[in-house]
Design an enzyme around this catalytic site. Structure first.
Site, PDB file in Angstrom:
ATOM      1  N   SER A 147       0.831  -1.199   0.000  1.00 13.42           N
ATOM      2  CA  SER A 147       0.000   0.000   0.000  1.00 13.42           C
ATOM      3  C   SER A 147       0.863   1.246   0.000  1.00 13.42           C
ATOM      4  CB  SER A 147      -0.904   0.016   1.240  1.00 13.42           C
ATOM      5  OG  SER A 147      -1.575   1.250   1.364  1.00 13.42           O
ATOM      6  N   TYR A 160      -2.892  -0.693   9.929  1.00 14.86           N
ATOM      7  CA  TYR A 160      -2.819  -1.161   8.538  1.00 14.86           C
ATOM      8  C   TYR A 160      -1.452  -0.829   7.948  1.00 14.86           C
ATOM      9  CZ  TYR A 160      -4.039  -1.514   3.552  1.00 14.86           C
ATOM     10  OH  TYR A 160      -4.084  -1.835   2.209  1.00 14.86           O
TER      11      TYR A 160
END
Length: 254
Positions: A147, A160
């Site tokens: 990400s 995350y």
């Protein structure tokens, strides 16, 4: 892109979103694709049906990730699926895409939420790779989906970000470890892609416009934007590339 005829691919979390896009693209390039789902078998069946309807080959496998024995369950289903298809045992392409994102700043994340995030996003790929390597043929491909949050600070999704940062390090280390077998290991780092995972963040036209403006192209990413890069990394065209992190964010945060 390279021809994937005769190759077998496993894409975790491929019933929807980015994973679905990758599964469809790899199948279009000729691979037999194992479409993995955690709990939505209806969406997985739809993905597989779409692949077969376009002339590709696919089968579905269900296994919850982030729980004890997840990798064993995943590959038991994978092996059974191959046998049911009459395909040769083995694996050529492994895409670790399945992930969860629980929002929260450092003072909001509970230990349970932190553990769950790392269990699905970090521990599961680690052991899925471990078990996958027992089946992977030399010259195989491992593609980890990371990400943009590993290089840009997003305090509201700190757990995350931590989980995906570990995936980047896993990629780098494995690339060195597996080079002798001709296996490449690379990471794709998407930015904002229009999927179910971030639907709440773009619930209004104003919110979607703000997210779109982060990219120099002034739009959100599409699953196909990520899938096309995955197809390159799965192909022989990428044979001299390993241990790399590919920023696939549409020039976000430049």
């Amino acid at each position: 892109m390279g021809d994937l005829n005769g190759k077998t691919a496993l894409v975790t979390g491929s019933s929807r979103g980015i994973g679905r896009g990758i599964a469809q693209r790899l199948a279009r390039d000729g691979a037999l694709v194992a479409v993995h789902y955690g709990n939505n078998d209806t969406a997985a069946k739809e993905t597989a049906e779409n692949i077969r309807g376009a002339g590709g080959r696919a089968f579905i496998i269900g296994a919850e990730l982030g729980v004890p024995g997840d990798a064993e369950s995943l590959f038991a289903a994978f092996d059974d699926g191959l046998a049911a298809c009459g395909a040769e045992p083995g694996l050529d392409i492994l895409v670790n895409n399945a992930a969860i994102s629980l929002p929260g700043h450092i003072d909001e994340v509970t230990p349970e939420e932190f553990d769950r995030t790392l269990a699905v996003n970090t521990k599961a790929p680690f052991f899925v790779i471990q078990h996958g390597l027992r089946r992977m043929r030399d010259g195989g491909r491992i593609i980890n989906i990371s990400s943009a949050v590993t290089t840009t600070a997003f305090p509201s999704t700190i757990a995350y970000g931590v989980s995906k940062g570990a995936v980047d390090t896993l990629t780098l280390t494995l690339a060195k470890d597996l080079g002798a077998r001709g296996i490449t290991v690379n990471t794709i780092a998407p930015g904002f892609v229009a999927t179910d995972m971030n639907a709440a963040m773009r619930a209004t036209p104003e919110a979607e416009a703000a997210l779109s403006a982060i990219s120099v192209f002034n739009r959100l990413g599409r699953p196909s934007d990520i899938a096309d890069v995955a197809a390159f990394l799965a192909s022989d065209d990428s044979r001299w590339i390993t241990g790399q992190r590919f920023d696939v964010t549409g020039g976000s945060m430049l």
